[in-house]
Design a protein around this motif. Structure first.
Motif, mmCIF file in Angstrom:
data_model
loop_
_atom_site.group_PDB
_atom_site.id
_atom_site.type_symbol
_atom_site.label_atom_id
_atom_site.label_comp_id
_atom_site.label_asym_id
_atom_site.label_seq_id
_atom_site.Cartn_x
_atom_site.Cartn_y
_atom_site.Cartn_z
ATOM 1 N N GLU A 172 0.802 -1.217 0.000
ATOM 2 C CA GLU A 172 0.000 0.000 0.000
ATOM 3 C C GLU A 172 0.836 1.270 0.000
ATOM 4 O O GLU A 172 0.333 2.345 -0.325
ATOM 5 C CB GLU A 172 -0.944 -0.012 1.209
ATOM 6 N N GLU A 173 2.098 1.156 0.349
ATOM 7 C CA GLU A 173 2.972 2.325 0.389
ATOM 8 C C GLU A 173 3.864 2.350 -0.853
ATOM 9 O O GLU A 173 4.717 1.483 -1.024
ATOM 10 C CB GLU A 173 3.833 2.287 1.659
ATOM 11 N N PRO A 174 3.690 3.321 -1.751
ATOM 12 C CA PRO A 174 4.444 3.349 -3.015
ATOM 13 C C PRO A 174 5.956 3.388 -2.844
ATOM 14 O O PRO A 174 6.692 2.918 -3.712
ATOM 15 C CB PRO A 174 3.933 4.620 -3.704
ATOM 16 N N THR A 175 6.428 3.955 -1.732
ATOM 17 C CA THR A 175 7.872 4.085 -1.560
ATOM 18 C C THR A 175 8.497 2.885 -0.848
ATOM 19 O O THR A 175 9.697 2.885 -0.600
ATOM 20 C CB THR A 175 8.212 5.368 -0.781
ATOM 21 N N ARG A 176 7.691 1.886 -0.520
ATOM 22 C CA ARG A 176 8.220 0.642 0.015
ATOM 23 C C ARG A 176 8.267 -0.381 -1.120
ATOM 24 O O ARG A 176 7.553 -0.262 -2.102
ATOM 25 C CB ARG A 176 7.335 0.106 1.139
ATOM 26 N N GLY A 177 9.082 -1.379 -0.974
ATOM 27 C CA GLY A 177 9.202 -2.366 -2.038
ATOM 28 C C GLY A 177 10.269 -2.007 -3.047
ATOM 29 O O GLY A 177 10.354 -2.596 -4.128
ATOM 30 N N THR A 178 11.097 -1.033 -2.713
ATOM 31 C CA THR A 178 12.190 -0.638 -3.599
ATOM 32 C C THR A 178 13.298 -1.691 -3.562
ATOM 33 O O THR A 178 13.304 -2.586 -2.716
ATOM 34 C CB THR A 178 12.766 0.715 -3.176
ATOM 35 N N LYS A 179 14.235 -1.567 -4.478
ATOM 36 C CA LYS A 179 15.369 -2.503 -4.488
ATOM 37 C C LYS A 179 16.100 -2.474 -3.156
ATOM 38 O O LYS A 179 16.501 -3.521 -2.624
ATOM 39 C CB LYS A 179 16.317 -2.151 -5.638
ATOM 40 N N LYS A 180 16.257 -1.286 -2.603
ATOM 41 C CA LYS A 180 16.940 -1.133 -1.317
ATOM 42 C C LYS A 180 16.218 -1.905 -0.219
ATOM 43 O O LYS A 180 16.842 -2.522 0.650
ATOM 44 C CB LYS A 180 17.021 0.347 -0.957
ATOM 45 N N HIS A 181 14.883 -1.914 -0.263
ATOM 46 C CA HIS A 181 14.099 -2.558 0.790
ATOM 47 C C HIS A 181 14.024 -4.075 0.630
ATOM 48 O O HIS A 181 14.012 -4.803 1.637
ATOM 49 C CB HIS A 181 12.667 -2.004 0.798
ATOM 50 N N VAL A 182 13.940 -4.570 -0.602
ATOM 51 C CA VAL A 182 13.535 -5.972 -0.786
ATOM 52 C C VAL A 182 14.564 -6.870 -1.457
ATOM 53 O O VAL A 182 14.353 -8.088 -1.516
ATOM 54 C CB VAL A 182 12.211 -6.050 -1.594
ATOM 55 N N GLN A 183 15.656 -6.336 -1.973
ATOM 56 C CA GLN A 183 16.565 -7.180 -2.741
ATOM 57 C C GLN A 183 17.128 -8.331 -1.911
ATOM 58 O O GLN A 183 17.194 -9.478 -2.373
ATOM 59 C CB GLN A 183 17.708 -6.348 -3.314
ATOM 60 N N ARG A 184 17.518 -8.042 -0.690
ATOM 61 C CA ARG A 184 18.061 -9.100 0.164
ATOM 62 C C ARG A 184 17.018 -10.169 0.436
ATOM 63 O O ARG A 184 17.306 -11.374 0.391
ATOM 64 C CB ARG A 184 18.553 -8.502 1.481
ATOM 65 N N LEU A 185 15.793 -9.756 0.681
ATOM 66 C CA LEU A 185 14.696 -10.691 0.915
ATOM 67 C C LEU A 185 14.449 -11.568 -0.305
ATOM 68 O O LEU A 185 14.271 -12.785 -0.183
ATOM 69 C CB LEU A 185 13.431 -9.907 1.273
ATOM 70 N N LEU A 186 14.461 -10.974 -1.480
ATOM 71 C CA LEU A 186 14.267 -11.740 -2.711
ATOM 72 C C LEU A 186 15.408 -12.727 -2.928
ATOM 73 O O LEU A 186 15.179 -13.873 -3.330
ATOM 74 C CB LEU A 186 14.168 -10.781 -3.908
ATOM 75 N N ASP A 187 16.633 -12.301 -2.676
ATOM 76 C CA ASP A 187 17.791 -13.174 -2.858
ATOM 77 C C ASP A 187 17.742 -14.378 -1.926
ATOM 78 O O ASP A 187 18.218 -15.473 -2.274
ATOM 79 C CB ASP A 187 19.080 -12.395 -2.617
ATOM 80 N N GLN A 188 17.157 -14.188 -0.736
ATOM 81 C CA GLN A 188 17.120 -15.261 0.260
ATOM 82 C C GLN A 188 15.917 -16.188 0.100
ATOM 83 O O GLN A 188 15.798 -17.167 0.838
ATOM 84 C CB GLN A 188 17.104 -14.649 1.663
ATOM 85 N N SER A 189 15.026 -15.891 -0.850
ATOM 86 C CA SER A 189 13.807 -16.680 -1.024
ATOM 87 C C SER A 189 13.860 -17.431 -2.348
ATOM 88 O O SER A 189 13.743 -16.847 -3.422
ATOM 89 C CB SER A 189 12.583 -15.764 -0.999
ATOM 90 N N ALA A 190 14.038 -18.742 -2.259
ATOM 91 C CA ALA A 190 14.111 -19.554 -3.471
ATOM 92 C C ALA A 190 12.733 -19.809 -4.051
ATOM 93 O O ALA A 190 12.599 -20.058 -5.258
ATOM 94 C CB ALA A 190 14.799 -20.876 -3.159
ATOM 95 N N THR A 191 11.703 -19.768 -3.217
ATOM 96 C CA THR A 191 10.337 -20.012 -3.669
ATOM 97 C C THR A 191 9.421 -18.911 -3.151
ATOM 98 O O THR A 191 9.766 -18.179 -2.222
ATOM 99 C CB THR A 191 9.811 -21.368 -3.159
ATOM 100 N N ALA A 192 8.239 -18.832 -3.740
ATOM 101 C CA ALA A 192 7.253 -17.854 -3.278
ATOM 102 C C ALA A 192 6.826 -18.162 -1.849
ATOM 103 O O ALA A 192 6.555 -17.248 -1.063
ATOM 104 C CB ALA A 192 6.043 -17.848 -4.209
ATOM 105 N N ALA A 193 6.750 -19.446 -1.501
ATOM 106 C CA ALA A 193 6.377 -19.833 -0.124
ATOM 107 C C ALA A 193 7.372 -19.283 0.879
ATOM 108 O O ALA A 193 6.979 -18.782 1.953
ATOM 109 C CB ALA A 193 6.286 -21.352 -0.020
ATOM 110 N N GLU A 194 8.656 -19.366 0.561
ATOM 111 C CA GLU A 194 9.678 -18.822 1.442
ATOM 112 C C GLU A 194 9.535 -17.306 1.569
ATOM 113 O O GLU A 194 9.665 -16.747 2.669
ATOM 114 C CB GLU A 194 11.073 -19.169 0.919
ATOM 115 N N LEU A 195 9.258 -16.651 0.446
ATOM 116 C CA LEU A 195 9.087 -15.202 0.456
ATOM 117 C C LEU A 195 7.916 -14.808 1.355
ATOM 118 O O LEU A 195 8.035 -13.919 2.204
ATOM 119 C CB LEU A 195 8.866 -14.691 -0.960
ATOM 120 N N VAL A 196 6.779 -15.467 1.169
ATOM 121 C CA VAL A 196 5.581 -15.134 1.947
ATOM 122 C C VAL A 196 5.829 -15.406 3.423
ATOM 123 O O VAL A 196 5.436 -14.617 4.296
ATOM 124 C CB VAL A 196 4.373 -15.938 1.423
#
Length: 221
Positions: free
Chosen positions: A192-216
């Motif tokens: 809901e916040e346009p300025t969240r979800g940036t590369k700075k905020h989420v790249q590490r999380l994405l790199d650590q999640s091999a599957t969507a289940a892990e991400l969620v």
């Protein structure tokens, strides 16, 4: 600031003159252009107080203001710039040449054909090829944007999820992504916040999640 719009926006969408009034909760009434000016003023303040903002922002805000000025004077001035004005201009010119009215069945056909996404069929593309439509971006920039979302908005997270977990995506909206993780319920992640979800905020999380289940799991734990 302008908040609390109560009146249906249908009145705005059906008013090509941009003069229809929208009632606010305060009982004040504004046109669509006047409402846009409230948001534009906020954007203008942002670029003026953030000299380190993206270098394209000032030009975008300036273009926005210029468009609002022309909409206020006469929307048809923007027949090369705004989609709905382009279509209305095209249809009105057709009716003038054919001496027909809105009940002409060919108008309904043009309405649909204008939005045909096939370049060889769509009437918009005909306007573009003839130089009657102003392009803001070169073709290669548009194609690149389809694969490379901006890194400083939530579009980055949305785009990377579509790339990495495309087979587990149930649905995507501006402010949410829904994942189908198998036998369980659909899992929805809100953005809901346009300025969240940036590369700075989420790249590490994405790199650590091999599957969507892990991400969620990481985002909801």
């Amino acid at each position: 600031m302008c908040f609390g719009v109560e009146h249906p926006f249908k009145d705005i969408s059906h008013d090509p003159t941009c003069k229809a009034l929208v009632a606010l909760k305060s009982d004040k009434k504004l046109t669509a252009v006047e409402l846009q000016r409230c948001f534009h003023a906020g954007a203008q303040r942002y670029v003026e107080t953030h000299p380190d903002c993206h270098p394209t922002y000032p030009a975008i805000v300036a273009e926005w203001g210029a468009v609002l000025d022309r909409l206020a004077r006469d929307p048809m001035q923007l027949y090369r710039d705004i989609d709905w004005v382009m279509k209305l201009h095209l249809v009105q010119n057709y009716m003038a040449r054919r001496h027909s009215g809105w009940d002409d069945p060919r108008i309904a056909m043009m309405d649909l054909q204008y939005h045909d996404v096939r370049p060889e069929k769509g009437l918009y593309y005909l306007l573009e090829r003839s130089g009657a439509a102003r392009r803001m971006l070169a073709e290669e920039e548009s194609i690149r944007a389809m694969e490379e979302p901006p890194e400083d908005t939530r579009a980055y997270f949305r785009g990377q999820c579509l790339k990495k977990f495309k087979n587990q995506i149930f649905g995507v909206n501006w402010d949410s992504i829904s994942f189908n993780l198998g036998d369980g319920p659909i899992q929805r992640i809100f953005m809901e916040e346009p300025t969240r979800g940036t590369k700075k905020h989420v790249q590490r999380l994405l790199d650590q999640s091999a599957t969507a289940a892990e991400l969620v799991a990481k985002m909801t734990s």
